[in-house]
Every structure is written in structure tokens, then in C-alpha cells.
Scaffold this motif. Structure first.
Motif, PDB file in Angstrom:
ATOM      1  N   VAL A 189      -2.079   3.979   2.118  1.00 25.81           N
ATOM      2  CA  VAL A 189      -3.093   2.919   1.997  1.00 25.81           C
ATOM      3  C   VAL A 189      -2.675   1.878   0.965  1.00 25.81           C
ATOM      4  CG1 VAL A 189      -5.504   2.430   1.375  1.00 25.81           C
ATOM      5  CG2 VAL A 189      -4.955   4.458   2.722  1.00 25.81           C
ATOM      6  N   SER A 190      -1.881   2.284  -0.003  1.00 31.60           N
ATOM      7  CA  SER A 190      -1.529   1.394  -1.118  1.00 31.60           C
ATOM      8  C   SER A 190      -0.413   0.410  -0.794  1.00 31.60           C
ATOM      9  CB  SER A 190      -1.100   2.237  -2.331  1.00 31.60           C
ATOM     10  OG  SER A 190       0.194   2.799  -2.131  1.00 31.60           O
ATOM     11  N   ILE A 191       0.271   0.575   0.330  1.00 36.14           N
ATOM     12  CA  ILE A 191       1.494  -0.182   0.587  1.00 36.14           C
ATOM     13  C   ILE A 191       1.235  -1.658   0.895  1.00 36.14           C
ATOM     14  CG2 ILE A 191       3.468  -0.429   2.150  1.00 36.14           C
ATOM     15  CD1 ILE A 191       3.479   2.627   2.411  1.00 36.14           C
ATOM     16  N   PHE A 192       0.321  -1.963   1.805  1.00 34.92           N
ATOM     17  CA  PHE A 192       0.132  -3.327   2.295  1.00 34.92           C
ATOM     18  C   PHE A 192      -0.224  -4.346   1.206  1.00 34.92           C
ATOM     19  CE2 PHE A 192      -2.703  -6.579   4.251  1.00 34.92           C
ATOM     20  CZ  PHE A 192      -1.742  -7.230   5.019  1.00 34.92           C
ATOM     21  N   PRO A 193      -1.156  -4.042   0.285  1.00 38.80           N
ATOM     22  CA  PRO A 193      -1.564  -5.054  -0.706  1.00 38.80           C
ATOM     23  C   PRO A 193      -0.438  -5.590  -1.576  1.00 38.80           C
ATOM     24  CG  PRO A 193      -3.144  -3.261  -0.647  1.00 38.80           C
ATOM     25  CD  PRO A 193      -1.976  -2.827   0.171  1.00 38.80           C
ATOM     26  N   VAL A 194       0.558  -4.758  -1.918  1.00 39.15           N
ATOM     27  CA  VAL A 194       1.616  -5.239  -2.811  1.00 39.15           C
ATOM     28  C   VAL A 194       2.482  -6.298  -2.139  1.00 39.15           C
ATOM     29  CG1 VAL A 194       1.736  -3.202  -4.291  1.00 39.15           C
ATOM     30  CG2 VAL A 194       3.064  -3.251  -2.190  1.00 39.15           C
ATOM     31  N   PHE A 195       2.626  -6.209  -0.817  1.00 41.44           N
ATOM     32  CA  PHE A 195       3.416  -7.217  -0.109  1.00 41.44           C
ATOM     33  C   PHE A 195       2.622  -8.520   0.065  1.00 41.44           C
ATOM     34  CE2 PHE A 195       5.678  -3.327   0.963  1.00 41.44           C
ATOM     35  CZ  PHE A 195       6.991  -3.732   0.755  1.00 41.44           C
ATOM     36  N   VAL A 196       1.303  -8.427   0.170  1.00 38.83           N
ATOM     37  CA  VAL A 196       0.464  -9.629   0.169  1.00 38.83           C
ATOM     38  C   VAL A 196       0.575 -10.328  -1.184  1.00 38.83           C
ATOM     39  CG1 VAL A 196      -1.886 -10.527   0.370  1.00 38.83           C
ATOM     40  CG2 VAL A 196      -1.141  -8.655   1.860  1.00 38.83           C
ATOM     41  N   ALA A 197       0.554  -9.553  -2.264  1.00 37.01           N
ATOM     42  CA  ALA A 197       0.701 -10.119  -3.611  1.00 37.01           C
ATOM     43  C   ALA A 197       2.035 -10.845  -3.754  1.00 37.01           C
ATOM     44  CB  ALA A 197       0.583  -9.007  -4.657  1.00 37.01           C
ATOM     45  N   LEU A 198       3.084 -10.260  -3.214  1.00 36.58           N
ATOM     46  CA  LEU A 198       4.413 -10.871  -3.265  1.00 36.58           C
ATOM     47  C   LEU A 198       4.416 -12.217  -2.536  1.00 36.58           C
ATOM     48  CD1 LEU A 198       7.292 -10.342  -4.286  1.00 36.58           C
ATOM     49  CD2 LEU A 198       7.788  -9.251  -2.092  1.00 36.58           C
ATOM     50  N   PHE A 199       3.732 -12.272  -1.400  1.00 39.76           N
ATOM     51  CA  PHE A 199       3.632 -13.522  -0.641  1.00 39.76           C
ATOM     52  C   PHE A 199       2.907 -14.603  -1.445  1.00 39.76           C
ATOM     53  CE2 PHE A 199       0.765 -16.150   1.957  1.00 39.76           C
ATOM     54  CZ  PHE A 199       1.697 -16.913   2.646  1.00 39.76           C
ATOM     55  N   LEU A 200       1.830 -14.242  -2.144  1.00 42.15           N
ATOM     56  CA  LEU A 200       1.075 -15.210  -2.937  1.00 42.15           C
ATOM     57  C   LEU A 200       1.952 -15.847  -4.018  1.00 42.15           C
ATOM     58  CD1 LEU A 200      -2.372 -13.424  -3.477  1.00 42.15           C
ATOM     59  CD2 LEU A 200      -1.870 -15.351  -1.962  1.00 42.15           C
TER      60      LEU A 200
END
Length: 407
Positions: A189-200
């Protein structure tokens, strides 16, 4: 392109400077990911891998020291190169790639390696990010900017812990110990948000270059810094020696009979207190001397730690941990704003590196000593030790308040 960037640096969202706002949401997403995994990690090590508390202390000490010692060099490098954004991007990227590997962890050495890689990422990004926020914020709004950034961190944690609590409720409601299967679900569950943060960061964060030509002549040393800044670093170091990893607080909660679900709910309430106090504390620090708020936070820390050392009832542990969030809210953003007050803009990367390095050098012995005090004396010993050093550091910082600057 340069004019466009300058316009973005001046732009505000809801009264928050652009970069502070963007990195606030990056912190929100990144902490969502970390809270699901890193907070549960000491339970995973203890309950699943049967690691000793001294080993947990070793892992946390190595992780914390790795991150903060690297912050020294990344901060200096960002000043030397007069570029910060790409260092921040690399740092968040490395953490994003390493966290999913926890899914495959089957021994404490493997966990140590993953934590090391994740903390290398944190070490690379933190000082340049802090300098980026400071250098794109007006001096009279530094507390607000760092307060907002600090508040968004636990806000992400609250959401993560609520999500984690639902997962625990529907998979192992009354479990007293964490299972490997449950931990792996939390990692996924924790994986997706960190890649969204990287995109920002890549898409919206704005780099900041110092116009002062002396930015290229920065040295990685304390030479040239005001003595108030040097004494501030010394005080922070003393406090940190007694500030062991929060992993021991979580283990203490489990020792007093809390289930995994109850621990997650307790952590959510703790982060709520941090979120509610960090932004107002940052704004208040723009109006009064920041040192006073830091000392107030350290006194709260000392009282909470003393309480942890003496508590025998479950409800006492829960109440203390929730109130512990006030210490974070009062201090972390304000401490970083104070660094910006004490140094010129062209040296802020190096200054944040030295500040984080001071924390890092003493983070390893702090967690290691706590692990041994717990294992070979009693579980209350590390908390009493931390309380005593917090009081001593508070007295020192009060003396720094009235000290004259070199300039």
C-alpha cells in the motif's frame, strides 16, 4: 526561463511560498508511505524476525546516522554547485526505489541494508530541500514556511495510520503481534504515494540559485559561521544524545499490552497533535524568539520521557505518546527556521548540512545506548536518560538566547 522561475518563487498558495507548499505535499505523500512501513518496522523486527532490542537499536542508529551525516555533504554540495533541485530529486528517488524491497525482508541484516539505502536517499535530499525552502521564503515568513512543511508530514502519517488501522482491523483485528503477511500488505500500500511525490518535485518544484558570487567559495567547516550558530549546534548535539529512536516508545507500548491495531490508532492521534501544533508554532516563532518555543518543546519532551520511564499502565502510555506529538510540533519546524536566521543565504545548504550532521553524529550512539540500557538495565532507563539530557540542553539554549552575535 529565469524570469518564469523568479515569478514562481514569488508566488504563494494560501499564503504559503510556492516551494514550501509543494514540498509540504511531497512530505505528506512521503510520510504516508513511511508511516505504513517504518513505524511498523520495529514490531516486524521484534515479532517476526525475533531481533533483540540491541539489534533494533543498531539498525535505527545506523539508519539515522547515515541519513544525517550525508546531509552534511549534500548541503555543502548544493551550496558549492549553486543547484539544489536535482539533489532533492535523486534523494527522493532513491528512497522511492528502496522502500518496496521491505516486502522481501526475511532477516535483520536485509532490513539494515534497506534502511541504509532509504536513509541515504533522505541524507541526499534533506539539506538541499531545506535550503531551497529557506531561500525562496521571506525572512519574516520562515517560521510559517517550515511550520507548514512540518505540519504536512504528520498529516500524511495520520491518513496512513487510519488506512493501516482498517487493514489491521479486517485482517488481524485482535493480534497482539505483527505478522509477516500483514507487514507485506502495508508495504504494498505504501509504494504508490512515493512515486507521486517524486513527480511533484520534478514537475513543480523551483530551483533557487544564489546571486552572491561567494556561494562558490563555501567550505565544509564551521569557519566563518557566527558563534551563536556554533553553540546552537552544540546544544542540539547534547539534546540528540538522549533522543533515541521512537522505535523504543513503540516497543514500550507493546510491552504494556497494546495490540497492533491500538498502536496504530495511538500513532494517528500522536500525529494529529503534531499537525495541529506545528503550523501555529511556526507562525508564532515569526513573532517571538524561536529559542523560547524550542525550549518549551524540549521541556515537554523531558516530561514525556520521564513519564514513559515511570508509566506502568496502558492508558498512561497511550496518553503520553499522544502528547509526545506536541514536542515535535513545537520544535522541528522552528529549529530549521532558526538555522536560516543565524546564517546568510549563500551558506544555508552547508548550515543545514552541519545542523543535520550534528543530529546524525549523536543519533547513532543515542539509539545504541538506548538499546543497551533497555536490555541490560531495564526498559525505563533510556527514557530517564533522555529526560535528563533534554533539561540540560534547555538550560544551555536559554543562555544562547541572550548571547550577542559576532556580527
Amino acid at each position: 526561463m529565469k524570469n518564469e522561475k523568479n515569478n514562481l518563487e514569488e508566488k504563494k498558495i494560501l499564503g504559503i511560498p510556492w516551494n514550501a507548499f509543494i514540498f509540504g505535499f511531497v512530505s505528506f505523500l512521503n510520510d504516508f508511505s513511511s508511516e505504513l512501513t517504518i513505524r511498523a518496522l520495529p514490531l516486524f523486527l521484534k515479532n517476526v524476525l525475533n531481533a533483540k532490542t540491541s539489534v533494533i537499536g543498531l539498525i535505527e542508529g545506523v539508519a539515522d546516522s547515515t541519513a544525517t551525516i550525508l546531509k552534511i555533504f549534500s548541503g555543502y554540495l548544493s551550496d558549492k554547485l549553486n543547484q539544489r533541485k536535482w539533489l532533492v530529486t535523486i534523494g527522493y528517488g532513491l528512497s522511492a526505489l528502496s522502500k518496496p524491497l521491505l516486502y522481501f525482508a526475511n532477516n535483520w541484516v536485509f532490513v539494515l541494508v534497506i534502511r541504509f539505502l532509504d536513509r541515504v536517499g533522505k541524507g541526499i535530499r534533506t539539506s538541499p530541500r531545506d535550503a531551497l525552502i529557506a531561500n525562496t521564503t521571506k525572512k519574516e515568513e520562515l517560521g510559517k514556511a517550515f511550520g507548514f512543511n512540518r505540519a504536512m508530514d504528520p498529516a500524511g502519517a495520520i491518513l496512513a495510520l487510519i488506512v493501516g488501522s482498517f487493514i489491521i482491523y479486517f485482517t488481524s483485528k485482535n493480534a497482539l503481534k505483527l505478522t509477516q503477511h500483514l507487514f507485506q500488505i502495508l508495504v504494498l500500500v505504501s509504494i504508490f504515494p512515493v512515486f507521486v511525490a517524486l513527480f511533484l518535485i520534478i514537475a513543480f518544484a523551483v530551483d533557487s540559485k544564489n546571486q552572491n558570487p561567494s556561494a562558490t567559495k563555501v567550505n565544509l567547516s564551521l569557519k566563518g559561521f557566527d558563534r551563536k550558530f556554533k553553540l546552537y549546534l552544540l546544544t542540539i548535539s547534547i539534546f540528540t544524545l538522549g533522543n533515541s529512536s521512537d522505535a523504543f516508545l513503540i516497543l514500550q507500548a507493546q510491552n504494556r499490552g497494546l495490540t497492533v491495531l491500538e498502536i496504530f490508532l495511538m500513532l494517528a492521534a500522536f500525529n494529529l497533535i503534531t499537525t495541529l501544533s506545528a503550523y501555529p508554532a511556526g507562525i508564532l516563532s515569526d513573532r517571538i524568539k524561536r529559542q523560547y518555543l524550542i525550549v518549551m518543546g524540549w521541556i515537554v519532551y523531558a516530561l514525556i520521557y520521564l513519564g514513559f520511564g515511570l508509566a506502568t499502565k496502558t492508558y498512561q502510555i497511550v496518553a503520553l505518546y499522544i502528547l509526545y506529538g506536541l514536542y515535535y510540533g513545537l520544535t522541528e519546524g522552528v529549529e530549521k527556521a532558526l538555522v536560516a536566521d543565524l546564517v546568510p543565504p549563500e551558506k544555508r545548504g552547508t548550515a543545514y548540512g552541519l545542523y543535520n550532521g550534528a543530529v546524525g553524529i549523536f543519533a547513532f550512539p543515542a539509539s545504541l545506548v538506548a538499546g543497551f540500557l533497555w536490555q541490560y538495565i531495564n526498559p525505563s532507563a533510556p527514557f530517564i536518560f533522555g529526560a535528563v539530557l533534554a533539561i540540560f540542553a534547555s538550560i544551555m539554549l536559554l543562555k544562547v538566547v541572550n548571547m550577542k552575535s559576532d556580527n
